[in-house]
Every structure is written in structure tokens, then in C-alpha cells.
Scaffold this active site. Structure first.
Site, mmCIF file in Angstrom:
data_model
loop_
_atom_site.group_PDB
_atom_site.id
_atom_site.type_symbol
_atom_site.label_atom_id
_atom_site.label_comp_id
_atom_site.label_asym_id
_atom_site.label_seq_id
_atom_site.Cartn_x
_atom_site.Cartn_y
_atom_site.Cartn_z
ATOM 1 N N SER A 143 11.613 -8.582 10.001
ATOM 2 C CA SER A 143 10.275 -8.526 9.396
ATOM 3 C C SER A 143 9.353 -9.565 9.984
ATOM 4 C CB SER A 143 10.358 -8.867 7.910
ATOM 5 O OG SER A 143 11.061 -7.929 7.205
ATOM 6 N N HIS A 164 10.851 -1.709 13.534
ATOM 7 C CA HIS A 164 10.551 -2.251 12.202
ATOM 8 C C HIS A 164 10.217 -1.124 11.229
ATOM 9 C CE1 HIS A 164 7.873 -4.788 9.383
ATOM 10 N NE2 HIS A 164 9.137 -4.918 9.029
ATOM 11 N N GLU A 176 7.225 0.702 13.275
ATOM 12 C CA GLU A 176 6.589 -0.125 14.308
ATOM 13 C C GLU A 176 7.598 -0.310 15.447
ATOM 14 O OE1 GLU A 176 3.391 -2.867 11.867
ATOM 15 O OE2 GLU A 176 5.425 -3.635 12.011
ATOM 16 N N ASN A 214 2.922 -6.579 8.596
ATOM 17 C CA ASN A 214 3.161 -7.833 7.869
ATOM 18 C C ASN A 214 2.139 -8.920 8.201
ATOM 19 O OD1 ASN A 214 5.238 -6.774 6.447
ATOM 20 N ND2 ASN A 214 6.861 -7.608 7.727
HETATM 21 C C1 LIG Z 1 4.627 -13.569 -1.632
HETATM 22 C C2 LIG Z 1 4.428 -14.631 -0.662
HETATM 23 C C3 LIG Z 1 3.739 -14.439 0.575
HETATM 24 C C4 LIG Z 1 4.427 -13.807 1.628
HETATM 25 C C5 LIG Z 1 4.295 -12.415 1.350
HETATM 26 C C6 LIG Z 1 4.894 -11.585 2.305
HETATM 27 C C7 LIG Z 1 5.054 -10.184 1.800
HETATM 28 C C8 LIG Z 1 4.926 -9.202 2.830
HETATM 29 C C9 LIG Z 1 6.091 -9.208 3.667
HETATM 30 C C10 LIG Z 1 7.160 -8.484 2.975
HETATM 31 C C11 LIG Z 1 8.462 -8.738 3.538
HETATM 32 C C12 LIG Z 1 9.007 -7.734 4.414
HETATM 33 C C13 LIG Z 1 8.433 -6.420 4.281
HETATM 34 C C14 LIG Z 1 8.817 -5.531 5.365
HETATM 35 O O1 LIG Z 1 8.997 -6.119 6.605
HETATM 36 C C15 LIG Z 1 7.819 -4.433 5.484
HETATM 37 C C16 LIG Z 1 7.783 -3.596 4.251
HETATM 38 O O2 LIG Z 1 8.649 -2.810 4.019
HETATM 39 S S1 LIG Z 1 6.453 -3.850 3.253
HETATM 40 C C17 LIG Z 1 6.719 -2.731 1.948
HETATM 41 C C18 LIG Z 1 6.173 -1.382 2.267
HETATM 42 N N1 LIG Z 1 6.342 -0.543 1.130
HETATM 43 C C19 LIG Z 1 5.399 -0.304 0.259
HETATM 44 O O3 LIG Z 1 4.284 -0.757 0.397
HETATM 45 C C20 LIG Z 1 5.787 0.560 -0.894
HETATM 46 C C21 LIG Z 1 4.615 1.018 -1.651
HETATM 47 N N2 LIG Z 1 5.048 1.802 -2.777
HETATM 48 C C22 LIG Z 1 5.221 3.129 -2.727
HETATM 49 O O4 LIG Z 1 4.980 3.782 -1.730
HETATM 50 C C23 LIG Z 1 5.712 3.757 -3.988
HETATM 51 O O5 LIG Z 1 5.406 2.919 -5.052
HETATM 52 C C24 LIG Z 1 7.245 4.078 -3.977
HETATM 53 C C25 LIG Z 1 8.089 2.878 -3.581
HETATM 54 C C26 LIG Z 1 7.518 5.241 -2.998
HETATM 55 C C27 LIG Z 1 7.681 4.513 -5.359
HETATM 56 O O6 LIG Z 1 6.817 5.498 -5.818
HETATM 57 P P1 LIG Z 1 6.536 5.697 -7.373
HETATM 58 O O7 LIG Z 1 5.674 6.896 -7.519
HETATM 59 O O8 LIG Z 1 6.067 4.415 -7.917
HETATM 60 O O9 LIG Z 1 7.967 5.936 -8.005
HETATM 61 P P2 LIG Z 1 8.971 7.161 -7.936
HETATM 62 O O10 LIG Z 1 10.294 6.546 -8.203
HETATM 63 O O11 LIG Z 1 8.484 8.269 -8.799
HETATM 64 O O12 LIG Z 1 8.992 7.671 -6.418
HETATM 65 C C28 LIG Z 1 8.018 8.560 -5.865
HETATM 66 C C29 LIG Z 1 8.722 9.612 -5.027
HETATM 67 O O13 LIG Z 1 9.416 8.965 -3.944
HETATM 68 C C30 LIG Z 1 10.816 9.279 -4.035
HETATM 69 N N3 LIG Z 1 11.592 8.097 -3.652
HETATM 70 C C31 LIG Z 1 11.389 6.846 -4.043
HETATM 71 N N4 LIG Z 1 12.260 6.028 -3.475
HETATM 72 C C32 LIG Z 1 13.065 6.804 -2.692
HETATM 73 C C33 LIG Z 1 14.157 6.554 -1.820
HETATM 74 N N5 LIG Z 1 14.634 5.324 -1.654
HETATM 75 N N6 LIG Z 1 14.708 7.590 -1.177
HETATM 76 C C34 LIG Z 1 14.249 8.841 -1.315
HETATM 77 N N7 LIG Z 1 13.194 9.148 -2.111
HETATM 78 C C35 LIG Z 1 12.632 8.145 -2.803
HETATM 79 C C36 LIG Z 1 11.076 9.634 -5.471
HETATM 80 O O14 LIG Z 1 12.165 10.481 -5.600
HETATM 81 C C37 LIG Z 1 9.776 10.319 -5.865
HETATM 82 O O15 LIG Z 1 9.836 11.652 -5.434
HETATM 83 P P3 LIG Z 1 9.082 12.785 -6.287
HETATM 84 O O16 LIG Z 1 9.545 12.613 -7.682
HETATM 85 O O17 LIG Z 1 7.625 12.528 -6.089
HETATM 86 O O18 LIG Z 1 9.532 14.057 -5.665
HETATM 87 N N1 NAD Z 2 13.528 -5.824 2.427
HETATM 88 C C1 NAD Z 2 12.485 -5.312 3.062
HETATM 89 O O1 NAD Z 2 11.523 -4.840 2.441
HETATM 90 C C2 NAD Z 2 12.492 -5.275 4.577
HETATM 91 C C3 NAD Z 2 11.601 -4.394 5.221
HETATM 92 C C4 NAD Z 2 11.592 -4.343 6.628
HETATM 93 C C5 NAD Z 2 12.467 -5.152 7.366
HETATM 94 N N2 NAD Z 2 13.334 -5.976 6.699
HETATM 95 C C6 NAD Z 2 14.281 -6.758 7.516
HETATM 96 O O2 NAD Z 2 15.512 -6.032 7.579
HETATM 97 C C7 NAD Z 2 16.616 -6.941 7.628
HETATM 98 C C8 NAD Z 2 17.538 -6.650 6.455
HETATM 99 O O3 NAD Z 2 16.836 -6.786 5.259
HETATM 100 P P1 NAD Z 2 17.383 -6.155 3.887
HETATM 101 O O4 NAD Z 2 16.268 -6.279 2.922
HETATM 102 O O5 NAD Z 2 18.021 -4.856 4.143
HETATM 103 O O6 NAD Z 2 18.506 -7.220 3.522
HETATM 104 P P2 NAD Z 2 19.751 -7.049 2.527
HETATM 105 O O7 NAD Z 2 20.089 -8.416 2.080
HETATM 106 O O8 NAD Z 2 19.488 -5.983 1.532
HETATM 107 O O9 NAD Z 2 20.923 -6.503 3.501
HETATM 108 C C9 NAD Z 2 21.494 -7.244 4.535
HETATM 109 C C10 NAD Z 2 22.918 -6.742 4.697
HETATM 110 O O10 NAD Z 2 23.448 -7.288 5.904
HETATM 111 C C11 NAD Z 2 24.801 -7.623 5.667
HETATM 112 N N3 NAD Z 2 25.170 -8.607 6.681
HETATM 113 C C12 NAD Z 2 24.818 -9.906 6.738
HETATM 114 N N4 NAD Z 2 25.350 -10.463 7.863
HETATM 115 C C13 NAD Z 2 26.015 -9.479 8.507
HETATM 116 C C14 NAD Z 2 26.763 -9.421 9.722
HETATM 117 N N5 NAD Z 2 26.918 -10.491 10.499
HETATM 118 N N6 NAD Z 2 27.333 -8.240 10.071
HETATM 119 C C15 NAD Z 2 27.184 -7.143 9.296
HETATM 120 N N7 NAD Z 2 26.489 -7.141 8.147
HETATM 121 C C16 NAD Z 2 25.906 -8.301 7.761
HETATM 122 C C17 NAD Z 2 24.821 -8.138 4.241
HETATM 123 O O11 NAD Z 2 26.126 -8.103 3.704
HETATM 124 C C18 NAD Z 2 23.837 -7.174 3.564
HETATM 125 O O12 NAD Z 2 24.506 -6.048 3.036
HETATM 126 C C19 NAD Z 2 16.000 -8.326 7.649
HETATM 127 O O13 NAD Z 2 15.848 -8.743 8.976
HETATM 128 C C20 NAD Z 2 14.635 -8.114 6.985
HETATM 129 O O14 NAD Z 2 13.690 -9.069 7.371
HETATM 130 C C21 NAD Z 2 13.369 -6.047 5.326
#
Ligand SMILES: CCCCCCCCCCCCC[C@H](O)CC(=O)SCCNC(=O)CCNC(=O)[C@H](O)C(C)(C)COP(=O)(O)OP(=O)(O)OC[C@H]1O[C@@H](n2cnc3c(N)ncnc32)[C@H](O)[C@@H]1OP(=O)(O)O
Ligand code: NAD
Length: 310
Positions: A143, A164, A176, A214
Site C-alpha cells: 500500500s 496494488h 494500480e 493512497n
Molecule cells: C487514518 C490515518 C491516516 C492515514 C490514512 C490512510 C488511509 C488510506 C490508506 C489505507 C490503507 C491501505 C488501503 C489500500 O492500500 C487501498 C484500499 O484498499 S483503500 C479502500 C478502498 N475501498 C473502499 O473505498 C471501499 C468503499 N466501500 C464500498 O465500496 C462499500 O461500502 C462496500 C465495501 C463494497 C460494502 O458495500 P455496502 O453496500 O456498504 O455493504 P454490502 O455488504 O451490502 O455490500 C454491497 C455488495 O457488495 C458485495 N460484497 C461486499 N463485500 C464483498 C466481498 N468481499 N466479496 C464479494 N462481494 C462482496 C455484497 O454481497 C453486496 O452485494 P449485493 O447485495 O449488492 O448484491
Molecule cells: N488492508 C487493505 O485494505 C490493503 C489494501 C491494499 C493493499 N494492502 C497491502 O496488502 C498487504 C497485505 O495486507 P492485508 O491487509 O491483507 O494483511 P493481513 O494482515 O490481513 O494478511 C497478511 C497475511 O500474510 C501472512 N504472512 C505474513 N508473513 C508471511 C510470510 N512470510 N509468508 C507467508 N505469509 C505471511 C499473515 O499470516 C497474514 O495472513 C500489505 O502489504 C498491505 O499494505 C492492504
């Protein structure tokens, strides 16, 4: 008025875009790795999912099964039998292993999704570089870390890049694709094609902190926490404001809880260390306090909000 259309993508192997990658090894079966394994298997690829213990792998497979069923329910709503077949076939393409080196010997692509720690990632890739076939591409799902820094320990720097994904992987449509300074054009092209084959829309980014999403999301969430910390608005109102006023599916504090406050803090601390003069990355006392109290968000039942166990 603008019209919006809900798009349900078909992930079945027959319709998936072809990719040169047939065998994918995903290392780390947590939140992200299990999602990456799932979308690869849905696309018809052979997947080996690696984690440190069989318990972790059993948990990952259970969550993949649940999430595949959610996808199937939508994709095959008029044909539950086909849906069941889709779930079983996809699950059948996922093998599990605890030995990362062994599991990478037959991989065309290794996607690493282990803990966000440069030392641990270095140790893993150094080991794999010695055993994986010479054609195998290595990618990190990091990330916040630098792809060039992660790749610094391997000889195959031309075959190393960033992939990513976003959480939850089966739902979020973006991937990404990150080009390190030594990533070859052939590797980049294969990563783009593979991303499309697993149903994602790919964008390209250089190895810059936070890539695109991010780099924008971190300051946004930080500012939301500072707004709340100053008492300018309640958590609920900040989240409602961004959902209804800006059309985000989740508000910033809900999203911080969803991602995990420890992860948020880890990213912020890392960037603050690297860019000490950047005001936006300065530590946030409230975030420090919540993490110290073990209030890490959804996963611990409390962060900015309280959560009930389902
Ligand atoms: C805080 C200090 C400062 C630093 C801050 C830094 C923070 C930023 C950095 C973050 C760290 C790392 C992040 C990472 O690198 C990058 C990311 O991933 S960022 C996160 C991106 N994600 C989002 O923004 C999620 C936004 N949310 C959504 O899109 C929705 O809310 C949701 C998660 C899809 C959930 O939707 P809801 O409507 O709320 O809830 P439902 O449960 O009804 O779900 C809707 C629909 O989707 C289906 N579904 C949900 N999850 C799954 C799954 N895992 N697999 C399959 N399907 C899934 C669900 O069944 C529903 O389907 P439907 O009923 O509509 O048919
Ligand atoms: N959580 C998020 O929203 C998010 C989104 C995008 C990218 N990422 C990135 O993805 C990576 C994983 O994040 P996560 O949220 O899935 O973490 P997580 O803690 O849910 O999962 C990490 C897994 O890796 C396993 N693990 C640790 N060391 C290992 C090794 N040496 N060999 C094999 N398995 C090992 C752990 O047992 C754990 O199950 C990180 O680099 C994170 O920055 C996270």
C-alpha cells in the site's frame, strides 16, 4: 440528467480475457491475499495460496468460499446450480501451501500480500529469487512502500512490479499497475494483461509514494481525523457529509475503521519519517491514542465507531 448503470461483470473462465499467466502463487492469505487468490481462480487460473500456518489457510479458504457465494448469487441469480458449480470450480483451482519457496517453483506470477514490513518482504523475495523459474514475474501488493526498494534485493529487477489491489478485492474494480524504474516493458505489459484477465480496470503509475489512490486518500482521511479531533463535527456527520455531499460509498472515518487504524498509523508513520516536512503526514494524537488502546476499527470491534460481531 446523468444516467448510472450497474455493471455486473462475468468472471467465468470461458469469458475471461486470455493472459500469459496460467499459474499464480499468492503469498499471504489475509484480507488482500485471499481476495487476490479468489479473483484469479474465478478467472480460470491455477492458484497456490501460501500462508505461515494451516490455520491461516483454512480461514482464508473459508472466507473465499463465502465471498465466491456472494459473487455467484449475483452472477447466476437465475441459475443457482450454475452458481454452485462456479463456486466449486473456483475453489477447486486454489491449492494451499505453507512453503513459499516450493510454491513459487511452478509460478508464472508471484503476488506478495504479506505484512507491510520492508524487512519481511525483503526476506521473502530474496528467498524466492533463488528458486523461482527465470520467467516468473514478482509483484507486490504494498500500500505504501516503494516498489524499487522492495525489488532492491532481487536479481530479476526487470521482472518486478507493483500490483496494488483494493479492499474488498472481489468488489473493487481498480488495479494500480506500478512500474518500478527497472520494470521491463514486457513485464509491464504482462501485468496489465493479467489485471484485465482477473476482471480489473488497470491504471499505470510510477513508483511514487501511495501511487495514485493512497496518495490522495491518506491526506483526505488524515484531515477527516483532525477535523473530528478538533471537535469541528461529529464522526457521524463527517461521514454523512462525504457520502451525501461527495458521493463516496463510505465516509472517511468509516473507511479508516474498515482498513484498520493500525494500518493507517503504519502508513502515516512511514511517510512522516520519509517526508518530515510534509504537514499532511504529521502524527495525529487521536489516531495514536486509539491504536495504543487497541481500538483498531472493525477488526477489533471498535475504532471511531463500535461494531457488533456478526
Ligand atoms: C487514518 C490515518 C491516516 C492515514 C490514512 C490512510 C488511509 C488510506 C490508506 C489505507 C490503507 C491501505 C488501503 C489500500 O492500500 C487501498 C484500499 O484498499 S483503500 C479502500 C478502498 N475501498 C473502499 O473505498 C471501499 C468503499 N466501500 C464500498 O465500496 C462499500 O461500502 C462496500 C465495501 C463494497 C460494502 O458495500 P455496502 O453496500 O456498504 O455493504 P454490502 O455488504 O451490502 O455490500 C454491497 C455488495 O457488495 C458485495 N460484497 C461486499 N463485500 C464483498 C466481498 N468481499 N466479496 C464479494 N462481494 C462482496 C455484497 O454481497 C453486496 O452485494 P449485493 O447485495 O449488492 O448484491
Ligand atoms: N488492508 C487493505 O485494505 C490493503 C489494501 C491494499 C493493499 N494492502 C497491502 O496488502 C498487504 C497485505 O495486507 P492485508 O491487509 O491483507 O494483511 P493481513 O494482515 O490481513 O494478511 C497478511 C497475511 O500474510 C501472512 N504472512 C505474513 N508473513 C508471511 C510470510 N512470510 N509468508 C507467508 N505469509 C505471511 C499473515 O499470516 C497474514 O495472513 C500489505 O502489504 C498491505 O499494505 C492492504
Amino acid at each position: 440528467m446523468m444516467q448510472f448503470k450497474v455493471i455486473v461483470r462475468n468472471f467465468s473462465s470461458s469469458s475471461a480475457m486470455q493472459s500469459a499467466i496460467k499459474n499464480v502463487t499468492v503469498i499471504g492469505g489475509g484480507l488482500m491475499g485471499s481476495g487476490i487468490a479468489q479473483v484469479s481462480a474465478q478467472a480460470g487460473q491455477n492458484v497456490t495460496l501460501v500462508d505461515v500456518s494451516n490455520d491461516a489457510l483454512a480461514k482464508a479458504k473459508k472466507s473465499i468460499g463465502t465471498n465466491l457465494s456472494r459473487v455467484a448469487k449475483k452472477m447466476y441469480k437465475d441459475n443457482p446450480q450454475e452458481g454452485e458449480k462456479f463456486v466449486n470450480d473456483s475453489l477447486g483451482r486454489i491449492n494451499t501451501a505453507t512453503d513459499a519457496a516450493e510454491a513459487s517453483k511452478s509460478a508464472d506470477l508471484v503476488v506478495e500480500a504479506i505484512v507491510e514490513n520492508i524487512g519481511v518482504k525483503h526476506k521473502l523475495f530474496k528467498q524466492l529469487d533463488g528458486v523461482a523459474p527465470s520467467h516468473t514475474i514478482f509483484a507486490s501488493n504494498t500500500s505504501s512502500l516503494s516498489i524499487n526498494e522492495i525489488a532492491s534485493v532481487v536479481k530479476r529487477k526487470d521482472k518486478f512490479g507493483g500490483l496494488h489491489f483494493f479492499n474488498p478485492v472481489p468488489v473493487m474494480r481498480l488495479l494500480e499497475v506500478v512500474k518500478g524504474s527497472e520494470t521491463s516493458e514486457a513485464t509491464y505489459k504482462t501485468m496489465m494483461e493479467w489485471g484485465k484477465s482477473v476482471g480489473k480496470t488497470c491504471i499505470t503509475c510510477k513508483d511514487t509514494p501511495g501511487f495514485v489512490v493512497n496518495r490522495l486518500l491518506v491526506p483526505y482521511i488524515c484531515e477527516a481525523i483532525r477535523l473530528y479531533e478538533r471537535g469541528d463535527a461529529s464522526a457521524r456527520d463527517i461521514d454523512i457529509a462525504m457520502k451525501l455531499g461527495a458521493g463516496y460509498p463510505m465516509g472517511p472515518l468509516e473507511l479508516a475503521d474498515y482498513v484498520g487504524l493500525d494500518t493507517n498509523k503504519f502508513i502515516l508513520d512511514g511517510w512522516h519519517k520519509k517526508f518530515p516536512d510534509q504537514q499532511l503526514f504529521k502524527p495525529i494524537p487521536l489516531l495514536e491514542k486509539l491504536v495504543a488502546e487497541g481500538k483498531l476499527g472493525v477488526k477489533t470491534g471498535e475504532g471511531f465507531y463500535k461494531y457488533e460481531k456478526k
